[in-house]
Design an enzyme around this catalytic site. Structure first.
Site, PDB file in Angstrom:
ATOM      1  CB  SER A 119      -0.924   0.029   1.209  1.00  0.00           C
ATOM      2  OG  SER A 119      -0.717  -1.017   2.081  1.00  0.00           O
ATOM      3  CG  HIS A 140      -2.999  -0.803  -3.197  1.00  0.00           C
ATOM      4  ND1 HIS A 140      -3.280   0.479  -2.810  1.00  0.00           N
ATOM      5  CD2 HIS A 140      -3.098  -1.557  -2.081  1.00  0.00           C
ATOM      6  CE1 HIS A 140      -3.530   0.482  -1.508  1.00  0.00           C
ATOM      7  NE2 HIS A 140      -3.433  -0.726  -1.050  1.00  0.00           N
ATOM      8  CD  GLU A 152      -4.211   3.304  -5.307  1.00  0.00           C
ATOM      9  OE1 GLU A 152      -4.256   4.537  -5.303  1.00  0.00           O
ATOM     10  OE2 GLU A 152      -3.691   2.658  -4.380  1.00  0.00           O
ATOM     11  CG  ASN A 190      -3.339   3.632   1.481  1.00  0.00           C
ATOM     12  OD1 ASN A 190      -4.451   3.649   2.000  1.00  0.00           O
ATOM     13  ND2 ASN A 190      -2.715   2.521   1.155  1.00  0.00           N
TER      14      ASN A 190
HETATM   15  N1  CAA Z   1     -17.137 -11.135   0.609  1.00  0.00           N
HETATM   16  C1  CAA Z   1     -18.187 -10.962  -0.219  1.00  0.00           C
HETATM   17  N2  CAA Z   1     -19.119 -10.000  -0.058  1.00  0.00           N
HETATM   18  C2  CAA Z   1     -18.996  -9.206   1.007  1.00  0.00           C
HETATM   19  C3  CAA Z   1     -17.932  -9.320   1.923  1.00  0.00           C
HETATM   20  C4  CAA Z   1     -16.990 -10.344   1.684  1.00  0.00           C
HETATM   21  N3  CAA Z   1     -15.920 -10.518   2.496  1.00  0.00           N
HETATM   22  N4  CAA Z   1     -18.074  -8.359   2.872  1.00  0.00           N
HETATM   23  C5  CAA Z   1     -19.172  -7.666   2.554  1.00  0.00           C
HETATM   24  N5  CAA Z   1     -19.739  -8.180   1.436  1.00  0.00           N
HETATM   25  C6  CAA Z   1     -20.909  -7.678   0.739  1.00  0.00           C
HETATM   26  C7  CAA Z   1     -22.179  -7.926   1.527  1.00  0.00           C
HETATM   27  O1  CAA Z   1     -22.699  -9.197   1.229  1.00  0.00           O
HETATM   28  C8  CAA Z   1     -23.079  -6.807   1.049  1.00  0.00           C
HETATM   29  O2  CAA Z   1     -23.661  -7.161  -0.195  1.00  0.00           O
HETATM   30  P1  CAA Z   1     -25.013  -6.444  -0.760  1.00  0.00           P
HETATM   31  O3  CAA Z   1     -24.599  -5.095  -1.238  1.00  0.00           O
HETATM   32  O4  CAA Z   1     -25.463  -7.322  -1.860  1.00  0.00           O
HETATM   33  O5  CAA Z   1     -25.980  -6.403   0.392  1.00  0.00           O
HETATM   34  C9  CAA Z   1     -22.105  -5.659   0.793  1.00  0.00           C
HETATM   35  O6  CAA Z   1     -20.809  -6.259   0.634  1.00  0.00           O
HETATM   36  C10 CAA Z   1     -22.055  -4.694   1.955  1.00  0.00           C
HETATM   37  O7  CAA Z   1     -21.730  -5.390   3.151  1.00  0.00           O
HETATM   38  P2  CAA Z   1     -22.558  -5.287   4.520  1.00  0.00           P
HETATM   39  O8  CAA Z   1     -24.016  -5.205   4.228  1.00  0.00           O
HETATM   40  O9  CAA Z   1     -22.100  -6.366   5.429  1.00  0.00           O
HETATM   41  O10 CAA Z   1     -22.036  -3.985   5.223  1.00  0.00           O
HETATM   42  P3  CAA Z   1     -22.110  -2.477   4.825  1.00  0.00           P
HETATM   43  O11 CAA Z   1     -23.210  -2.164   3.907  1.00  0.00           O
HETATM   44  O12 CAA Z   1     -22.018  -1.798   6.122  1.00  0.00           O
HETATM   45  O13 CAA Z   1     -20.731  -2.256   4.005  1.00  0.00           O
HETATM   46  C11 CAA Z   1     -18.408  -2.001   3.706  1.00  0.00           C
HETATM   47  C12 CAA Z   1     -19.504  -2.627   4.547  1.00  0.00           C
HETATM   48  C13 CAA Z   1     -18.422  -2.620   2.303  1.00  0.00           C
HETATM   49  C14 CAA Z   1     -17.096  -2.338   4.374  1.00  0.00           C
HETATM   50  C15 CAA Z   1     -18.691  -0.466   3.606  1.00  0.00           C
HETATM   51  O14 CAA Z   1     -18.850   0.056   4.890  1.00  0.00           O
HETATM   52  C16 CAA Z   1     -17.576   0.266   2.926  1.00  0.00           C
HETATM   53  O15 CAA Z   1     -17.526   0.338   1.706  1.00  0.00           O
HETATM   54  N6  CAA Z   1     -16.676   0.862   3.719  1.00  0.00           N
HETATM   55  C17 CAA Z   1     -15.540   1.606   3.220  1.00  0.00           C
HETATM   56  C18 CAA Z   1     -14.461   0.643   2.830  1.00  0.00           C
HETATM   57  C19 CAA Z   1     -13.230   1.355   2.324  1.00  0.00           C
HETATM   58  O16 CAA Z   1     -13.140   2.566   2.278  1.00  0.00           O
HETATM   59  N7  CAA Z   1     -12.241   0.554   1.941  1.00  0.00           N
HETATM   60  C20 CAA Z   1     -10.987   1.088   1.457  1.00  0.00           C
HETATM   61  C21 CAA Z   1     -10.027   1.131   2.563  1.00  0.00           C
HETATM   62  S1  CAA Z   1      -8.472   1.709   2.030  1.00  0.00           S
HETATM   63  C22 CAA Z   1      -7.661   0.396   1.529  1.00  0.00           C
HETATM   64  O17 CAA Z   1      -8.103  -0.722   1.581  1.00  0.00           O
HETATM   65  C23 CAA Z   1      -6.300   0.655   1.046  1.00  0.00           C
HETATM   66  C24 CAA Z   1      -5.221   0.226   1.971  1.00  0.00           C
HETATM   67  O18 CAA Z   1      -4.129  -0.016   1.510  1.00  0.00           O
HETATM   68  C25 CAA Z   1      -5.407   0.203   3.422  1.00  0.00           C
END
Ligand code: CAA
Length: 284
Positions: A119, A140, A152, A190
């Site tokens: 990352s 990424h 990315e 990031n």
């Molecule tokens: N596998 C498959 N599907 C999954 C899953 C998994 N592990 N986890 C969640 N899902 C699916 C769920 O089944 C659900 O599907 P539907 O849309 O069909 O209902 C959907 O994803 C949403 O999940 P939830 O209903 O459980 O939960 P939510 O609506 O609260 O969403 C979240 C959870 C997707 C995490 C959402 O809160 C989100 O998008 N958060 C922001 C995440 C983000 O910003 N990520 C980037 C971080 S930065 C990064 O990763 C870079 C780095 O280097 C650190």
């Protein structure tokens, strides 16, 4: 070449999520980690994610079992040599990544592309640990990998056009959307996201508001799907800290100085969702 088998190093949050994505897209996966318990936890993550898809009617139980069967696990790095394409997803420790790439370079046939899910560590530096700098590239994924569509793609100084094209085509096969970033600290996501999370931790440390209210303010006030502190818990506070430290080290810019409260959480082993405790408590 026709890619059929993907070798993934690291069965943590990202490695297991990537394995799920690849196996669900029809690839055979060799998932490697150094300890059986890490592999078991990774397989539990995959199982949990696939169950969610079954619950939502996106996959049948039968399909789920087929996906699981495509994931082959190992604790030997040597087994990665059988893969047609490699994705490294070990913790954000530069020396560890350099060492793995050095070993992969010896183990894997010379035509194999070695990608990294780093990352924040320079792709050019990781590539320099190998004798195939043209075939090393950054891929990424975002967390949670099975949900987030962005990819990315980062070229090192000597990454070839052929490698870039092959990765872009692979990204298309798994249904992700690519953006290309320069090999610059934190790349795009990031670079922008970590200062926001770090600033939220400073706000918490300074008593500006509670964790709940900081997150509520950012979800309702900036229309984010989740607040920055809950997101930090999801990513892992150790990962947030190492990415922020890496961007700070590489840029030397004070604005990236990690918040002392973030360090304190990491020192106490409260790393977020994966340990059941971070800025919030989770029922494990
Ligand atoms: N596998 C498959 N599907 C999954 C899953 C998994 N592990 N986890 C969640 N899902 C699916 C769920 O089944 C659900 O599907 P539907 O849309 O069909 O209902 C959907 O994803 C949403 O999940 P939830 O209903 O459980 O939960 P939510 O609506 O609260 O969403 C979240 C959870 C997707 C995490 C959402 O809160 C989100 O998008 N958060 C922001 C995440 C983000 O910003 N990520 C980037 C971080 S930065 C990064 O990763 C870079 C780095 O280097 C650190």
């Amino acid at each position: 070449m026709d890619i059929k088998t993907i070798g993934i190093i690291g069965a943590g949050t990202m490695g297991s999520g990537i394995a799920q994505v690849m196996a669900a897209s029809g690839f055979e996966v060799i998932l490697m980690d150094v300890k059986d318990e890490f592999i078991e936890r990774g397989m539990e993550n995959i199982n949990w994610g696939l169950n969610k898809m079954v619950e939502k009617g996106k996959m049948t139980n039968e399909e789920k079992e087929k996906v699981i069967d495509r994931v082959h696990t190992t604790t030997r790095l040597e087994d990665i040599a059988k893969a047609d394409f490699v994705i490294e997803a070990v913790p954000e420790i530069a020396e560890l990544k350099f060492d793995i790439f050095k070993r992969l370079d010896v183990l894997c046939p010379e035509y194999i592309i070695l990608s990294t899910n780093t990352s924040s560590i320079s792709i050019t530096r990781i590539a320099s640990a190998t004798k195939r700098q043209d075939k090393v590239i950054g891929m990424h994924f975002m967390n949670p990998a099975p949900v987030m569509k962005l990819m990315e793609i980062i070229r090192g100084k000597n990454t070839s056009d052929e490698t870039f094209t092959a990765v872009k085509s692979l990204v298309g096969r798994i249904g992700n959307i690519p953006v290309e970033s320069k090999d610059s600290p934190g790349f795009i996501v990031n670079r922008v996201l970590m200062p926001m999370i770090n600033e939220a931790v400073f706000a918490l440390m300074e008593g500006v508001a509670s964790a709940e209210d900081i997150d509520k303010a950012m979800t309702l006030g900036a229309n984010l799907p989740m607040g920055p502190l809950a997101l930090a818990d999801l990513i892992g506070l150790d990962t947030v800290l190492s990415i922020t430290e890496s961007i700070y080290r590489e840029t030397g810019d004070q604005k990236h100085r990690p918040c002392p409260l973030l360090k304190r959480y990491v020192d106490t082993g409260q790393l977020g969702k994966k340990t059941g405790r971070g800025f919030y408590k989770y029922g494990l």
